[in-house]
Write a protein that holds these residues in place. Structure first.
Motif, PDB file in Angstrom:
ATOM      1  N   ASP A 164       0.819  -1.211   0.000  1.00  0.00           N
ATOM      2  CA  ASP A 164       0.000   0.000   0.000  1.00  0.00           C
ATOM      3  C   ASP A 164       0.852   1.260   0.000  1.00  0.00           C
ATOM      4  OD1 ASP A 164      -2.334  -1.471  -0.030  1.00  0.00           O
ATOM      5  OD2 ASP A 164      -2.538  -1.490   2.158  1.00  0.00           O
ATOM      6  N   LYS A 167       2.381   1.809  -3.486  1.00  0.00           N
ATOM      7  CA  LYS A 167       1.409   2.331  -4.444  1.00  0.00           C
ATOM      8  C   LYS A 167       1.048   3.784  -4.148  1.00  0.00           C
ATOM      9  CE  LYS A 167      -0.647  -2.117  -5.713  1.00  0.00           C
ATOM     10  NZ  LYS A 167      -1.876  -2.960  -5.718  1.00  0.00           N
ATOM     11  N   LYS A 172       6.426   1.984  -8.737  1.00  0.00           N
ATOM     12  CA  LYS A 172       5.992   0.893  -9.601  1.00  0.00           C
ATOM     13  C   LYS A 172       6.627  -0.403  -9.127  1.00  0.00           C
ATOM     14  CE  LYS A 172       5.728  -0.651 -14.407  1.00  0.00           C
ATOM     15  NZ  LYS A 172       6.060  -0.354 -15.828  1.00  0.00           N
TER      16      LYS A 172
END
Length: 439
Positions: A164, A167, A172
């Protein structure tokens, strides 16, 4: 898995000259009413631990298979860096009161062999018994042409990352066609720095967790970062550090680690449960954390990533654990060697995989392992099989472990330049090595 299985094949010639053709089971004591033959086993784990329970169970089975043999397992729990157990073991070495069987850290095998206290197992165990174990286990437990220690399982420490946080920060996540972060997609030093700088800016704090205490964990968990830059700590003779520990590649690798601390990417003071509590996006920790995260932090979205590398094609990762060995103090060498095999047999491997999720140490079991055929755990297996393991087989390994910790601690606390810290380590290692060179 069939492809990986081939990596564990052991060249037959390694033990061809010394392996005895008599089966370990054929060394069983006669069934007469002779006085029971007593064997004592010292282990470093508490009796209530899965590993401790496993040793007790195998010892009991061994007694059942040998009616006039008595096996006593003594649990001498280690604390911290093995103190307690190691203190007892060192005292026994000094006084000559070693038991028949001991456990030892696999990386210290060469030191014990140099002290002439271990029994060469390959002189008593059949070749097919030895060939059942993973290549990495046999190699770790061997010095020269002799095998001295075995274990039923292997460890390969991963690097954890918070999916999490990655992101949210716009990182990436590398992935193959199946969505897995595979070994061939490992970040280079530069990629690691680039992305952790982004994470630091996003999080507003050090995003990478590394234990910074000066102890054996430094060599285990962080030396692969050095090895991945095509660097070594000591020469092939296990004694020469000048020209290796202070080589250009080694200094370059330590400079990478130094940058992590100087830029605040890693904190010099490790926070408790930093990764589990979401305070770190990346963590260098042991495989035991997997079960902790699953049990106690079910809402944490985590996965595993490969170790960063310095020079392409030199990927490295931690491996190794405590092994089981027989000592030359035993009155019954054939029986002691057979007991080592019993304590580390396939049933032990199954038990430790089920209880602790450890990599099965026998080829047959690993080839059919379900949990290590799927990611993310498969990444640990890939690291074990496909990366370089350059921890030296050296009679001065405890010194190398100590000076490596000195360098890491010095870097974390900013005590001196990398060059000066490394040179101090070389000087200390060379002084110790000189005693062995005079032999």
């Amino acid at each position: 898995m069939k492809k990986l299985f081939s990596f564990f094949m052991i060249p037959a010639l390694i033990f061809g000259l010394t392996a005895c053709t008599e089966s370990a089971s054929k060394s069983a004591v006669s069934t007469s009413n002779d006085k029971p033959k007593e064997l004592t086993v010292w282990v470093h784990v508490p009796a209530e631990d899965p590993e401790g329970k496993n040793y007790d169970l195998r010892a009991k089975e061994f007694e059942e298979q040998h009616k006039n043999v008595k096996v006593t397992v003594e649990h001498i729990a280690k604390t911290g860096e093995g103190s307690g157990y190691n203190d007892r073991l060192n005292a026994a070495i000094t006084t000559g009161d070693l038991p028949d069987i001991i456990t030892l850290e696999s990386v210290h095998t060469a030191s014990y062999v140099d002290s002439d206290i271990l029994l060469p197992l390959n002189k008593y165990l059949r070749k097919d018994v030895i060939n059942s174990y993973l290549d990495t286990i046999v190699k770790s437990g061997s010095v020269g042409n002799n095998l001295y220690a075995l274990q039923s399982f292997e460890l390969s420490a991963p690097v954890y990352y918070n999916v999490d946080l990655f992101k949210a920060a716009g990182i990436k996540i590398p992935a193959d066609k199946n969505g897995n972060w595979t070994l061939d997609l490992a970040w280079s030093y530069d990629e690691f720095l680039k992305n952790t700088r982004i994470l630091k800016k996003f999080m507003g704090q050090a995003p990478v967790h590394m234990f910074t205490d000066n102890n054996g964990w430094q060599m285990y968990a962080h030396s692969p970062i050095i090895f991945s830059n095509d660097a070594q700590l000591v020469g092939k003779n296990g004694l020469d550090t000048d020209g290796y520990l202070n080589s250009k590649n080694t200094i370059e690798a330590f400079d990478f680690i130094n940058t992590l601390f100087r830029e605040g990417i890693v904190s010099p003071t490790a926070k408790e449960n930093a990764f589990a509590s979401g305070q770190a996006a990346i963590s260098f920790e042991g495989p035991w954390l997997i079960d902790v995260l699953k049990k106690d932090y079910p809402n944490l979205h985590w996965s595993l990533m490969p170790y960063p590398y310095g020079k392409k094609g030199n990927n490295s990762a931690p491996h190794g654990t405590w092994y089981v060995a027989a000592t030359k103090n035993t009155k019954y060498p054939a029986l002691a060697a057979e007991l080592v095999a019993q304590l580390t047999n396939k049933d032990s491997a199954k038990a430790m995989e089920e209880a602790a999720g450890l990599i099965p140490g026998h080829k047959e079991l690993l080839a059919s392992s379900k949990i290590y055929s799927e990611y993310p755990r498969k990444l640990m297996l890939d690291q074990l099989v496909q990366t370089a393991h350059l921890k030296p087989k050296s009679p001065i390994f405890p010194v190398l472990e100590d000076v490596f910790g000195d360098i890491m601690e010095g870097i974390a606390l900013g005590r001196d330049s990398v060059e000066n810290l490394v040179q101090a380590a070389v000087d200390k290692s060379e002084r110790e090595a000189s005693r062995f060179k005079k032999k």
